[in-house]
Design an enzyme around this catalytic site. Structure first.
Site, PDB file in Angstrom:
ATOM      1  N   LYS A  10      15.075  -7.042   2.304  1.00 42.98           N
ATOM      2  CA  LYS A  10      16.151  -6.604   1.396  1.00 42.98           C
ATOM      3  C   LYS A  10      16.636  -7.790   0.577  1.00 42.98           C
ATOM      4  CE  LYS A  10      17.703  -3.090   4.615  1.00 42.98           C
ATOM      5  NZ  LYS A  10      18.712  -2.667   5.551  1.00 42.98           N
TER       6      LYS A  10
ATOM      7  N   HIS B 225       0.824  -1.209   0.000  1.00 47.56           N
ATOM      8  CA  HIS B 225       0.000   0.000   0.000  1.00 47.56           C
ATOM      9  C   HIS B 225       0.860   1.261   0.000  1.00 47.56           C
ATOM     10  CE1 HIS B 225      -3.802  -2.059   0.707  1.00 47.56           C
ATOM     11  NE2 HIS B 225      -3.118  -2.885   1.477  1.00 47.56           N
TER      12      HIS B 225
END
Length: 186
Positions: A166, A113
């Site tokens: 990551k 979002h």
């Protein structure tokens, strides 16, 4: 026990517990059930590949409870196992290589979002789409979460319950929340 008797009782839990014949040290019942379950998983993978997804490779298995969002953005390589209750999001693109093992309950997001504006509710701000790439020979442990935009290098291992925020380098072993490198496979 005849095949007909076995099939008529095979759904009763008591029957599954009380049948105990062995072939080569492994229960014949387990061999039959295993073949049936993985056979259904292969059929499920073929169906999803033919009907919904961009590509699903040869000998790929998708187990039950599988949830998919944005299936046209998902590509899965050969000999990959997607275990029970996994959720894959191809909205932003998801490429899974070959010989990948994805444990039970793994969630892979390729969309998130937007939340940068304070003047309108987050639910009205739309989505950020970022492709996830999982290279060949990766093992993702149960209940791990892979977030949008992550690339997991060849041969990496993601520990159970890890939250990968990551990129993960090739042959790295990562775990934790957020996932951090523990060591490199040798």
């Amino acid at each position: 026990m005849s095949k007909q008797d076995f099939l008529s009782k095979a759904t009763e839990p008591e029957t599954l517990i009380t049948i105990h014949w062995t072939i080569g040290g492994m229960s014949a019942l387990l061999k039959v059930l295993n073949a049936l379950i993985f056979g259904i998983g292969k059929l499920r993978a073929r169906f999803y590949g033919a009907v919904f997804m961009q590509k699903v490779g040869q000998n790929t298995i998708i187990m039950g409870g599988f949830v998919v969002r944005g299936p046209k953005g998902i590509s899965i390589g050969d000999n990959t196992l997607i275990n029970y209750r996994c959720s894959l999001d191809g909205s932003g693109g998801l490429k899974i290589g070959r010989d990948v093992m994805i444990g039970q309950g793994v969630i892979i997001f390729s969309a998130g979002h937007k939340f940068d504006r304070l003047d309108i509710p987050m639910i009205q701000q739309g989505y950020v789409l970022r492709k996830v790439v999982i290279n060949d020979d990766v093992w993702i442990g149960s209940n791990a979460i892979i977030l949008p935009g992550v690339t997991i290098g060849k041969g990496a291992i993601i520990g159970a319950g890890a939250v990968v925020t990551k990129n993960v380098e090739p042959y790295a072993i990562v775990a934790g929340v957020p996932a951090k490198k523990i060591k490199t496979r040798r």
